[in-house]
Design a protein around this motif. Structure first.
Motif, mmCIF file in Angstrom:
data_model
loop_
_atom_site.group_PDB
_atom_site.id
_atom_site.type_symbol
_atom_site.label_atom_id
_atom_site.label_comp_id
_atom_site.label_asym_id
_atom_site.label_seq_id
_atom_site.Cartn_x
_atom_site.Cartn_y
_atom_site.Cartn_z
ATOM 1 N N THR A 34 90.672 -17.981 40.838
ATOM 2 C CA THR A 34 91.259 -19.252 40.461
ATOM 3 C C THR A 34 90.129 -20.255 40.306
ATOM 4 N N HIS A 35 90.257 -21.115 39.295
ATOM 5 C CA HIS A 35 89.236 -22.116 38.999
ATOM 6 C C HIS A 35 89.900 -23.488 39.031
ATOM 7 N N ASP A 36 89.204 -24.486 39.568
ATOM 8 C CA ASP A 36 89.759 -25.831 39.707
ATOM 9 C C ASP A 36 90.165 -26.450 38.371
ATOM 10 N N VAL A 37 89.482 -26.102 37.289
ATOM 11 C CA VAL A 37 89.771 -26.697 35.986
ATOM 12 C C VAL A 37 90.639 -25.777 35.128
ATOM 13 N N TYR A 38 90.294 -24.471 35.070
ATOM 14 C CA TYR A 38 90.940 -23.542 34.141
ATOM 15 C C TYR A 38 92.149 -22.802 34.719
ATOM 16 N N GLY A 39 92.294 -22.761 36.029
ATOM 17 C CA GLY A 39 93.442 -22.089 36.654
ATOM 18 C C GLY A 39 93.161 -20.629 36.972
ATOM 19 N N LYS A 69 83.488 -24.204 41.776
ATOM 20 C CA LYS A 69 84.904 -24.507 41.554
ATOM 21 C C LYS A 69 85.759 -23.252 41.420
ATOM 22 N N MET A 70 85.190 -22.070 41.694
ATOM 23 C CA MET A 70 85.940 -20.818 41.501
ATOM 24 C C MET A 70 85.976 -20.034 42.805
ATOM 25 N N THR A 71 87.157 -19.500 43.124
ATOM 26 C CA THR A 71 87.311 -18.676 44.325
ATOM 27 C C THR A 71 88.061 -17.399 43.981
#
Length: 73
Positions: A34-39, A69-71
């Motif tokens: 999951t990315h904070d901007v792209y989902g 921003k990615m997990t």
């Protein structure tokens, strides 16, 4: 006018603990992320230590390390 606060430096001889820095995450092909901007997305390519190519459904993005921003899910 005030100056922005600069991060404090940690001296190796200090009796106080140094701030913990988060280790960079490592992703492999097929990881769901999951990315904070792209989902939500899935890792479709890896450039070791440099970037990850992630398919977010409507777009593919090259996300650069350290992946702040990615997990991984």
């Amino acid at each position: 006018m005030t100056k922005p606060a600069s991060p404090k430096r940690h001296l190796p001889t200090s009796p106080f603990k140094a701030p913990v820095t988060q280790a960079p995450q490592h992703f492999v092909m097929g990881d769901q992320v999951t990315h904070d901007v792209y989902g939500l997305g899935r890792v479709v390519g890896i450039e070791d230590g440099i970037a990850a190519l992630v398919d977010f459904g409507s777009t593919q993005e090259r996300i650069l390390s350290p992946y702040a921003k990615m997990t991984k899910l």
